[in-house]
Write a protein that holds these residues in place. Structure first.
Motif, PDB file in Angstrom:
ATOM      1  N   VAL C 652     -29.944 -49.958  42.384  1.00 37.31           N
ATOM      2  CA  VAL C 652     -30.426 -48.933  41.225  1.00 37.31           C
ATOM      3  C   VAL C 652     -29.728 -48.591  39.941  1.00 37.31           C
ATOM      4  CG1 VAL C 652     -30.899 -46.016  41.236  1.00 37.31           C
ATOM      5  CG2 VAL C 652     -31.522 -47.754  43.409  1.00 37.31           C
ATOM      6  N   GLN C 653     -28.182 -48.304  40.344  1.00 35.70           N
ATOM      7  CA  GLN C 653     -27.604 -48.359  39.275  1.00 35.70           C
ATOM      8  C   GLN C 653     -27.716 -49.930  38.567  1.00 35.70           C
ATOM      9  OE1 GLN C 653     -24.423 -46.394  38.274  1.00 35.70           O
ATOM     10  NE2 GLN C 653     -26.094 -45.334  40.142  1.00 35.70           N
ATOM     11  N   ARG C 654     -27.888 -50.423  39.211  1.00 33.12           N
ATOM     12  CA  ARG C 654     -27.615 -52.306  38.354  1.00 33.12           C
ATOM     13  C   ARG C 654     -29.392 -52.118  37.198  1.00 33.12           C
ATOM     14  NH1 ARG C 654     -31.388 -55.902  39.859  1.00 33.12           N
ATOM     15  NH2 ARG C 654     -31.253 -55.640  41.639  1.00 33.12           N
ATOM     16  N   GLU C 655     -30.852 -51.943  38.301  1.00 32.15           N
ATOM     17  CA  GLU C 655     -32.025 -51.846  37.647  1.00 32.15           C
ATOM     18  C   GLU C 655     -31.697 -50.293  36.052  1.00 32.15           C
ATOM     19  OE1 GLU C 655     -34.683 -50.386  40.600  1.00 32.15           O
ATOM     20  OE2 GLU C 655     -33.664 -52.153  41.777  1.00 32.15           O
ATOM     21  N   SER C 656     -31.125 -49.771  36.563  1.00 33.10           N
ATOM     22  CA  SER C 656     -30.859 -47.897  35.218  1.00 33.10           C
ATOM     23  C   SER C 656     -30.015 -48.819  34.507  1.00 33.10           C
ATOM     24  CB  SER C 656     -30.449 -47.230  35.976  1.00 33.10           C
ATOM     25  OG  SER C 656     -31.133 -46.421  37.165  1.00 33.10           O
ATOM     26  N   LEU C 657     -28.635 -49.521  34.132  1.00 33.47           N
ATOM     27  CA  LEU C 657     -28.354 -49.652  32.984  1.00 33.47           C
ATOM     28  C   LEU C 657     -29.526 -50.779  32.370  1.00 33.47           C
ATOM     29  CD1 LEU C 657     -24.704 -50.060  34.437  1.00 33.47           C
ATOM     30  CD2 LEU C 657     -25.433 -48.957  32.511  1.00 33.47           C
ATOM     31  N   ALA C 658     -29.894 -51.888  32.818  1.00 29.70           N
ATOM     32  CA  ALA C 658     -30.669 -52.775  32.663  1.00 29.70           C
ATOM     33  C   ALA C 658     -32.002 -52.314  31.520  1.00 29.70           C
ATOM     34  CB  ALA C 658     -31.051 -53.727  33.266  1.00 29.70           C
ATOM     35  N   ALA C 659     -32.614 -51.565  32.516  1.00 28.75           N
ATOM     36  CA  ALA C 659     -33.598 -50.833  31.761  1.00 28.75           C
ATOM     37  C   ALA C 659     -33.610 -50.055  30.330  1.00 28.75           C
ATOM     38  CB  ALA C 659     -34.280 -49.354  32.768  1.00 28.75           C
ATOM     39  N   ARG C 660     -32.488 -49.618  30.200  1.00 27.17           N
ATOM     40  CA  ARG C 660     -31.911 -49.397  29.124  1.00 27.17           C
ATOM     41  C   ARG C 660     -31.490 -49.650  27.986  1.00 27.17           C
ATOM     42  NH1 ARG C 660     -33.403 -43.824  29.305  1.00 27.17           N
ATOM     43  NH2 ARG C 660     -33.278 -42.674  31.095  1.00 27.17           N
ATOM     44  N   ALA C 661     -30.813 -50.664  28.985  1.00 26.28           N
ATOM     45  CA  ALA C 661     -29.522 -52.203  27.630  1.00 26.28           C
ATOM     46  C   ALA C 661     -30.661 -53.284  27.354  1.00 26.28           C
ATOM     47  CB  ALA C 661     -28.989 -52.482  28.981  1.00 26.28           C
ATOM     48  N   SER C 662     -32.263 -53.031  27.658  1.00 29.26           N
ATOM     49  CA  SER C 662     -32.760 -54.119  27.322  1.00 29.26           C
ATOM     50  C   SER C 662     -33.724 -54.028  27.616  1.00 29.26           C
ATOM     51  CB  SER C 662     -32.110 -55.799  27.494  1.00 29.26           C
ATOM     52  OG  SER C 662     -33.076 -56.493  27.780  1.00 29.26           O
ATOM     53  N   ALA C 663     -34.871 -54.490  29.285  1.00 28.64           N
ATOM     54  CA  ALA C 663     -35.672 -54.261  29.888  1.00 28.64           C
ATOM     55  C   ALA C 663     -36.032 -53.925  31.030  1.00 28.64           C
ATOM     56  CB  ALA C 663     -36.616 -55.323  28.798  1.00 28.64           C
ATOM     57  N   GLY C 664     -36.771 -53.213  31.541  1.00 33.37           N
ATOM     58  CA  GLY C 664     -37.217 -52.694  32.866  1.00 33.37           C
ATOM     59  C   GLY C 664     -38.436 -52.983  32.794  1.00 33.37           C
ATOM     60  N   ILE C 665     -39.099 -53.417  33.568  1.00 32.17           N
ATOM     61  CA  ILE C 665     -40.228 -53.269  34.050  1.00 32.17           C
ATOM     62  C   ILE C 665     -40.920 -52.470  35.745  1.00 32.17           C
ATOM     63  CG2 ILE C 665     -40.789 -55.952  35.209  1.00 32.17           C
ATOM     64  CD1 ILE C 665     -43.157 -55.645  34.092  1.00 32.17           C
ATOM     65  N   LEU C 666     -41.298 -51.901  35.569  1.00 32.49           N
ATOM     66  CA  LEU C 666     -42.269 -50.677  36.503  1.00 32.49           C
ATOM     67  C   LEU C 666     -43.723 -51.156  36.933  1.00 32.49           C
ATOM     68  CD1 LEU C 666     -41.424 -48.130  38.619  1.00 32.49           C
ATOM     69  CD2 LEU C 666     -42.850 -46.768  37.211  1.00 32.49           C
ATOM     70  N   ASP C 667     -43.895 -51.047  38.275  1.00 31.14           N
ATOM     71  CA  ASP C 667     -45.515 -50.807  39.326  1.00 31.14           C
ATOM     72  C   ASP C 667     -45.918 -49.521  39.038  1.00 31.14           C
ATOM     73  OD1 ASP C 667     -47.725 -51.387  39.748  1.00 31.14           O
ATOM     74  OD2 ASP C 667     -47.615 -52.274  41.690  1.00 31.14           O
ATOM     75  N   ALA C 668     -46.746 -49.459  37.827  1.00 32.58           N
ATOM     76  CA  ALA C 668     -47.198 -48.617  37.751  1.00 32.58           C
ATOM     77  C   ALA C 668     -48.924 -48.002  37.943  1.00 32.58           C
ATOM     78  CB  ALA C 668     -46.874 -47.082  36.482  1.00 32.58           C
TER      79      ALA C 668
END
Lengths: 91, 187, 1001, 417
Positions: C652-668
């Motif tokens: 979760v820490q890794r995902e959270s950083l990446a989403a803000r630092a560059s790009a993240g993708i979520l199945d909504a």
């Protein structure tokens, strides 16, 4: 499990329906005009009749239409079913 | 270019029953009340929407199913193009119905998965998980009903005797198929 | 091995097929067609079990499902062993293993038998009067009570059998395949009604099928022969279905019935394999014909429970049907003619009948003449006053009844016997009828309750309707059928019938003895050891109502539900209190008629079919990429995507950083989506959301909050105006169905004047939400011809687009506070869309994230999650979201409730942020918050609703609801945990990017 | 003076063949007038009468019961007793009751078999976990014994639960209240009846109330099937029928009466030694001292006084039972029955005065009333005797539905059951 005669789809098993409680409790047109007691009457207070009661039912897993039902809550016998908006045949 | 992936992969055969998903099928949800709505639909797809409850009507290209006094579902009788999901009929009806406030037209092609059931055991299968009384239904070509199968909302259309199209919301379809597979294995 | 107890005259037992089985570890054999009971009797075994309370030896009493005594444990495999099975219902098969219950070390020597000696001190309800001192000892007493109570043993491993369900709809349902049921089924089917005939036994035919006596003839044939012909013609009818081994468990309103079809219990392990064990039939019948027959009553006298004491009708069935002799020295004890049938059956087969004890003065019927001709000794107006033999009946003592039958006179006569057949008359099996809501009336002549008022389209015919004699059964059934099925004739009018019995009976509920009742043991409920004196004690102590007596004495509470004894209990109450039976009423018969396995009721709703799973179009990708899943309502949602062997926290820490630092993708994709059209849509939205919608421009999105009428936050989501009168609303994942239902409700019932149509499109669209500073670049690669400039496509706006020839909808909205796009395509292209986003995002290290990271990211921004930060008691004001509540709008759902005295209080709980003194300290969600530590009881101000370690802020953050929190910014508060107290400070609920600059990064 | 129940009196009476036991309660005809009349002879009503006599010295009172005492929900419930409620008001109310339960057998000299075998509540999803932790913390700070259990600890405390992680509703954790448990429902009614009767309270069965006579805004008495009974104070404790009584007095209450079903299995040797509740899947199970599995189902969604519910509710409950206890598949349902529960919008009870002087209502217990019996009786007696609520039931007034100050137990996930 009752058999309910949906005014649109015909006789169906009770599991296709949702009960909506007492019928003919109209939402006040001007809620802001009501004092807290009057608003509470609309929100919470119910007749909860033992005997013949007017109810709302919804054919939730069929045509999704709401309708009115006249039911004897003392033995669950359905007396009458009529469409929303139609005036209740008995007062 | 996006690839197409339907929810139910393979066709399954059991004693007295064949089950498969038919794709892609265009599905439109139509809503409307007044006579003008009905006539406009009629003119544009040259078929009349069924007004009798629990029935359907069809033309060469489309089948329309009664869902409620002001709701129908139209499906294409032929499978559509996987590379293109712009349906002329949708555009046309949207402009003639939605734009003019006669009613509502909504594309529900992938809202529902259409599972085709063939064989004399169809209703033995359905009656293991569905409270609906099929005694008359199964004799009546074109009959339509919305009911519950395994507590899941479904639309059941009797295309012809011993052929049923079962419509279920996509997110439920894998679960339902797995149940069908289980139940059908004991027919 | 005792001498042969088989008579060679049964058509129903296949003596060519030996079946071997084990009872209490010993090997025995019987024949195909035997029940465990008949096979045991054939092996000379009467002692089968021990009673519930006094652990008295008990034998086989009946030949059917009403058996109270002979209940055994079947099988010793931990997964499929079954407790409390009636030996009279078990069809034996090779390898059957049965053992006695409720005895230790063995049924022959049971330590619990001591209770029998203590019985004087254990009257009804004794446990209410003792075990109270010392108070602390109840636990120990209870331990002992629990271990001596209970009957068989529960399985301890999961059941390996499968069960199934079937819905059945028929025109006519016939319950019971005795003579009247067969008449009914044939008549219905002949009149082309879709008919279903159910019988709990292995074969249809009831008792008539083994009635081979000249005393009972139809059309000059013995009744069994006549019925056999009827059955063969019945089986030819095509719109009739017959199901045997099928017992109707429950009869509900609207002719809805439940029946259990037993498919494999009679088969050996190898034959059972992969077959459905039991099927629950859920039956809807237009008309129901109840032909459930009647149960023979025992007689209530001193020590009437010894092994060897049986129902007279059972003795007859064992000899006539199973070809088994229950005793070598037989005596019958009766108050009516039917015992004579059994006696004659026996002696015709050359089996000694020592005597018949009849409490009547005399009876003149033909069948009695015949008994006299067979010189069977008949003791008129005598009664049994005692029985002897502990584990097996040896002898009975009889005495003459006084004139008024209230006492006995003269001296004891002892009669040797090892089997006593008791015949107390017949009780109509009205259980199902009353379950369905039917009302009974009491018939004084023969002291029975019979059906009176039918609540639904049904009739009762045959002996369950109170017709006990063959001629009456045929005549009345035939005419009832004509009326009920509205037909003008049946095959059964004016048949010639010979019936040698007469319906005269002398009913005495509790037979007198030469001992005071206190010294006797006249059992009324055999299984629960409830005696007549227990009933009298209850009455003496003021328990008047039948329900009270039943509960105080446990009469009728056994696994047989008092099928044998309930009438006697009523009778004894009536006699003792001087109330008429009719006025006393009966206890209510509750479903099921015979106990029903949980497995049958559940059917296939086990394991993965216990409840629905909903999956998104991208689900396969999540699985392929090792996502861990979270159950959200019915949905399976990707929770986080651990890499290598990351812990959840690390992932979760890794995902959270990446989403803000560059790009993240979520199945909504799971968010609810409702397509809304119609000329009044804007007005509609004004009424359902707290904020105003009329002025929303086409192509723009807006966040909305939905309340209940009582003013509490109900759901939230972003709604987009696609064209003038066309919107798409999104709801929470869990709330989607409820919101749709609620909005339809308002439209149909409160605001029918509005021209608005709602259509759910939740499943039609797959939704990928791409966020982060590089999301624009990724989208640009994916949809080159879409102008993504902030001017053309600003935050909170929407565009239609095409990926190839596939239409899609793109919203620029953000639940993370980052620049973010939500791409919606038709579901069948969803997985492909996701894969292409991953492809396009590769160079930007696009990172898929799950619900946990989504929760963390939104918490950094102070965005609420309805259901986590709210609990149905929070108003928008409480959430400090006053900005979203329109003051101008005249009305919206829930508005009025915001102006009640309590909802306007200043010191309600408000949503705030919390900062821990130690930035590494992550609070526990649900932890309570206080301002004063040393008050008692300590005043709780609220609780932590969301709490995470924020990698982007490198400190812990938390959202909480705190009483009066609005005015507490900067205030120090405490969180008292079990072992320690955590210090926190109230902060703003937005922790990151208060200025919302990242939205346009 | 009633003869005291004990092992000695049992032995003594054995020698006279138990011919000399006294009536547990008399069967009197109603007097013309009482100082107070309790309508409803269930556990709550009888307890109310008992405490009115015992603590408030009101001896000239009666309990009128339409049928037979303890025949309503008292004799139909699954006998779960716990006090681990979320809100302070609820915790105060239910723990007050629990404290009385702990000494009740001795106080009544009637073994009500209060068995503190513990009650476990299970969590099946992440929100359940948050809610149960929240509740546990609140309980602890309210002085109620409550522990949060890990999945392993759940398994340890009740080994037959299926705690495998790959089932549809995996057990993610749970809470335990050790002081909680069960009691013998009939005995509660009978014990209070015997106690009240001994102090001179008239317990009048088969006496149905047909009308409530008012003089303006005061009550004057009751029209019953056994004639008119004059009284200035009427305490209505009629559970499912509360609205029927309210309508007689011209009141409306925020109640709906719905079917609640329960069932028992055939008796077996001890297999589950605690009470396990799972709100998420609606499965509540314990084992009676007799050996029956006692299983509580949910309510139907429609109003009914028929004491019958729909089959799908029972099926749904057993589905859940087999999900959590697959070993019970071959156990057999012995009896199933229905009761009528009166449910408030906030799933909390009403223990309150009304707009009519001398008329008090104790209702709205929904599916969770049994556990409160002694506390409810004690506090309702206080309210009637002093014409004002005790601080422990002040929050459960009727006015909360006007002010909006609800005690929302289901909003806050801690379903009252």
């Amino acid at each position: 499990m009752f058999i309910i005669n949906c005014p649109f789809c015909g006789e169906r098993d009770q599991s296709e329906f949702k009960a909506g409680g007492e019928a003919h409790i109209e939402r006040p047109k001007q809620p802001t005009e009501l004092n807290d007691e009057e608003w509470a009457e609309y929100l919470f207070m119910r007749k909860n009749i033992k005997g013949i009661q007017f109810e709302r039912w919804n054919h939730a897993h069929g045509c999704r239409k709401w309708f009115n039902m006249l039911r004897d809550t003392s033995n669950d016998e359905i007396k009458l079913i009529y469409k929303m908006g139609e005036k209740s045949p008995i007062e | 270019m996006l690839n197409y992936q339907s929810s139910i992969k393979e066709e399954k055969t059991y004693s007295g029953l064949i089950v498969k998903e038919v794709v892609p099928v265009m599905k439109l949800n139509l809503r409307g009340k007044n006579r003008e709505f009905l006539s406009t639909i009629g003119k544009n797809i040259n078929m009349t929407l069924p007004l009798e409850a629990n029935t359907s009507s069809s033309s060469d290209n489309y089948t329309s199913m009664w869902l409620s006094p002001d709701e129908w579902m139209i499906i294409s009788n032929y499978t559509a193009d996987k590379e293109n999901n712009n349906y002329q009929i949708e555009k046309l009806l949207f402009s003639k119905i939605s734009k003019t406030n006669l009613g509502a037209v909504t594309d529900v092609s992938d809202q529902f998965v259409m599972i085709n059931l063939k064989g004399e055991k169809i209703f033995d299968l359905l009656s293991t998980g569905c409270p609906f009384n099929f005694n008359e239904f199964k004799k009546k070509n074109g009959a339509v009903t919305q009911t519950l199968l395994l507590q899941i909302d479904v639309i059941i259309h009797l295309k012809e005797i011993n052929t049923v199209n079962l419509f279920v919301r996509r997110s439920f379809s894998e679960h339902l198929m797995s149940w069908i597979d289980d139940a059908a294995s004991r027919l | 091995m005792p001498k042969n107890l088989r008579v060679k005259s049964s058509n129903f037992i296949d003596e060519t097929t030996r079946v071997s089985f084990k009872f209490n570890g010993k090997n025995y054999h019987g024949f195909k067609g035997d029940t465990l009971a008949s096979a045991l009797l054939a092996n000379g075994i009467h002692l089968v079990g021990r009673s519930f309370k006094y652990h008295r030896p008990r034998g086989i009493m009946t030949a059917g499902s009403e058996e109270p005594n002979a209940i055994v444990q079947v099988g010793n495999d931990k997964a499929i062993t079954e407790p409390n099975v009636r030996a009279t219902e078990v069809e034996i098969y090779n390898g059957l293993e049965a053992t006695s219950q409720n005895c230790w070390p063995s049924v022959n020597f049971d330590i619990g038998g001591i209770n029998n000696l203590l019985s004087p001190f254990l009257p009804a309800g004794f446990y209410y009067k003792t075990f109270m001192w010392p108070a602390s000892f109840w636990e120990k007493y209870e331990y002992l009570i629990r271990h001596s109570a209970g009957l068989g043993k529960s399985p301890t491993k999961p059941d390996t059998d499968i069960y199934d369900h079937k819905y059945v709809h028929c025109d006519v349902l016939v319950i019971g395949g005795g003579i009247s049921g067969i008449m009914a089924a044939k008549t219905a089917a002949q009149n082309n009604l879709k008919t279903l005939l159910l019988d709990e036994k292995t074969e249809i035919g009831g008792t008539t099928i083994y009635q081979n006596s000249d005393n009972f003839k139809i059309e000059n044939k013995v009744s069994s022969e006549w019925l056999t012909n009827e059955i063969s013609s019945l089986k030819k009818l095509d719109n009739l279905e017959i199901k045997t081994r099928t017992s109707v468990a429950a009869y509900h309103g609207y002719n809805f019935l439940l029946a259990r079809e037993n498919l494999t219990d009679h088969l050996s392990a190898s034959e059972k394999k992969n077959k459905v064990r039991q099927r629950l039939l859920k039956i809807r019948a237009m008309k129901v014909i109840v032909a459930t027959g009647s149960l023979e009553r025992p007689l209530i006298f001193n020590n009437n429970d010894r092994p060897g004491i049986m129902l007279s009708s059972a003795v007859k069935k064992y000899v006539d049907y199973y070809g088994v002799i229950c005793g070598e020295k037989n005596v019958f004890f009766t108050n009516n003619d039917s015992a004579y049938e059994s006696a004659i059956s026996l002696s015709k087969k050359g089996i000694k009948v020592n005597a018949i004890v009849d409490i009547r003065e005399k009876s003149e019927s033909l069948i009695i003449k015949e008994a006299e001709n067979l010189d069977i000794k008949i003791y008129w107006s005598h009664t049994v006053v005692d029985t002897h033999g502990y584990k097996k009946l040896k002898q009975i003592s009889i005495m003459k009844l006084s004139e008024d039958a209230q006492s006995v006179i003269g001296s004891r006569i002892n009669v040797d016997c090892d089997c006593l057949g008791v015949a107390g008359g017949w009780t109509p099996a009205v259980h199902l009828f009353t379950q369905s809501g039917g009302k009974l009336k009491f018939r004084d002549v023969d002291q029975v309750f019979v059906p009176n008022k039918y609540p639904s389209k049904q009739i009762s015919i045959g002996s369950c309707d109170g017709d006990f004699e063959l001629d009456k059964i045929i005549k009345n059934s035939s005419s009832s059928l004509k009326d009920f099925l509205e037909i003008d004739k049946t095959d059964y009018e004016n048949l010639s019938v010979v019936n040698s019995k007469e319906a005269n009976k002398k009913n005495i509920w509790l037979l007198p003895s030469d001992k005071v009742i206190g010294k006797t043991k006249p059992f009324v409920d055999y299984q629960n050891d409830a005696t007549a004196k227990d009933i009298k004690l209850a009455l003496r102590e003021g328990f008047r109502s039948i329900e009270h007596v039943k509960r105080y004495t446990t009469t009728g509470m056994g696994t047989d539900q008092g099928k044998l004894g309930n009438m006697h209990a009523l009778g004894i109450i009536a006699d003792t209190t001087g109330v008429k039976m009719g006025e006393l009423g009966t206890t209510t018969f509750r479903p099921p008629y015979t106990p029903l396995t949980f497995g049958t009721i559940v059917g296939r709703n086990v394991g993965e079919y216990f409840d629905i799973f909903r999956r998104t179009p991208m689900n396969d990708w999540h699985i392929e990429n090792k996502a861990k899943f979270e159950n959200v309502g019915q949905w399976k949602r990707a929770w986080y995507y651990p890499q290598n062997n990351e812990s959840m926290h690390e992932a979760v820490q890794r995902e959270s950083l990446a989403a803000r630092a560059s790009a993240g993708i979520l199945d909504a994709s799971t968010l609810g989506k409702i397509d809304i059209q119609g000329s009044d849509t804007s007005e509609f939205l004004n009424r359902v959301y707290t904020n105003a919608w009329s002025k929303l421009e086409i192509g723009k999105c807006r966040y909305g909050l939905m309340l209940n009428e009582d003013g509490m936050v109900y759901d939230d989501g972003v709604t987009t105006r696609i064209s003038e009168n066309h919107y798409i609303m999104t709801t929470t994942t869990g709330g989607a169905a409820n919101v749709m239902g609620k909005l339809e409700d308002y439209l149909q019932t409160e605001w029918p004047e509005l021209d608005v149509y709602l259509t759910s499109v939740t499943d039609h669209f797959a939704t990928a939400s791409v966020c982060g500073s590089n999301s624009k670049k990724i989208l640009n690669k994916l949809i080159p011809d879409l102008n993504l400039s902030d001017e053309n496509f600003p935050h909170m706006s929407f565009k239609e687009a095409q990926i190839g020839k596939i239409k899609c909808r793109v919203m620029r909205i953000s639940f993370t506070g980052e620049l973010s796009y939500e791409i919606n395509v038709q579901a069948n292209y969803g997985k492909s869309l996701w894969e292409q986003c991953m492809e396009a995002g590769k160079e930007f290290n696009i990172t898929p994230y799950g619900t946990e990271t989504m929760h963390l990211l939104r918490a950094e921004k102070g965005f609420i999650i309805v259901g986590q930060d709210t609990d149905g008691t929070m108003t928008p004001i409480d959430l400090q979201m006053d900005w979203i509540v329109s003051k101008k709008k005249y009305d919206f759902i829930g508005k009025r409730s915001l102006y009640r005295s309590d909802t306007m209080r200043e010191d309600r709980k408000h949503l705030v942020g919390l900062a821990t003194d130690d930035p590494k300290e992550v609070l526990e969600e649900g932890a309570q918050i206080v301002s004063e530590l040393n008050q008692s009881p300590v005043q709780m101000l609220g609780h932590v609703t969301s709490s995470y370690f924020s990698p982007n802020l490198n400190k812990s953050i938390a959202l909480a609801v705190v009483r009066g929190g609005k005015s507490m910014l900067g205030k120090k508060l405490f969180i008292p945990m079990e072992s320690r107290t955590i210090n926190v400070t109230v902060t703003d609920s937005v922790f990151l990017d208060k200025e919302n600059e990242r939205l346009n990064a | 003076m009633k003869n005291k129940y004990s092992i000695f009196s049992l032995i003594k009476n054995a020698f006279s063949y138990h011919e000399n036991w006294q009536k547990a309660w008399k069967d009197p005809a109603p007097k013309k007038e009482y100082d107070a009349v309790i309508v409803g002879g269930g556990g709550h009503g009888l307890a109310t009468a008992y405490y009115l006599a015992k603590k408030h010295n009101m001896i000239n009172i009666a309990v009128v019961e339409k049928n037979w005492i303890g025949g309503g929900n008292t004799g139909r419930n699954t006998t779960i007793i716990r006090s681990n409620y979320l809100w302070d008001a609820s915790a105060g109310l239910y723990d007050h009751a629990l404290k009385i339960w702990e000494g009740l057998s001795q106080e009544l000299n009637y073994n009500i078999m209060f068995s503190q075998r513990g009650v476990m509540n299970l969590a099946h999803n992440l929100q359940d976990v948050r809610d149960l932790k929240r509740r546990t913390h609140a309980n602890r700070l309210n002085g109620i014994d409550a522990y949060y259990l890990s999945t392993e600890e759940v398994k340890k405390f009740c080994p037959i639960i299926n705690t495998s992680s790959n089932i549809r509703y995996p057990v993610l954790g749970g809470t335990l209240q050790k002081r909680a448990g069960t009691a013998r429902h009939d005995a509660v009614a009978w014990g209070y009846a015997r106690g009240a009767d001994e102090m001179g309270v008239d317990i009048i069965q088969n006496c149905e109330v047909k009308g409530i006579k008012r003089n303006g805004d005061e009550v004057e008495g009751l029209e019953t099937t056994k004639g008119f009974i004059k009284t200035k104070k009427i305490g209505v404790v009629a559970a499912g029928h509360s609205s029927v009584l309210a309508n007689m007095a011209g009141l409306r209450l925020p109640l709906e009466s719905k079917p609640l079903q329960a069932l028992v299995s055939e008796p077996v040797k001890p297999i589950i030694d605690t009470v396990v509740m799972s709100n998420a899947v609606h499965a509540y199970v314990s084992q009676s001292d007799k050996g029956e599995l006692v299983i509580g189902a949910g309510t139907d969604d429609y109003i009914s006084y028929s004491q019958k519910g729909s089959h799908q509710i029972v099926e749904g409950t057993l589905n859940a039972i087999l999900e959590l206890y697959p070993i019970f598949s071959r156990m057999r349902m012995l009896r199933q029955w229905g009761g009528i529960v009166d449910i408030c919008p906030d799933a909390s009870p009403i223990l309150s005065k009304t707009s009519i002087k001398g008329l008090y209502f104790n209702c709205g217990w929904g599916t969770g009333g049994f556990k409160a019996t002694p506390g409810s009786g004690d506090l309702f007696a206080h309210t009637i005797a002093n014409d004002e609520p005790h601080k422990l039931n002040a929050a459960f007034n009727l006015n909360r539905f006007v002010s909006g100050d609800l005690v929302d137990e289901h909003g806050a996930a801690a379903v009252a059951h």
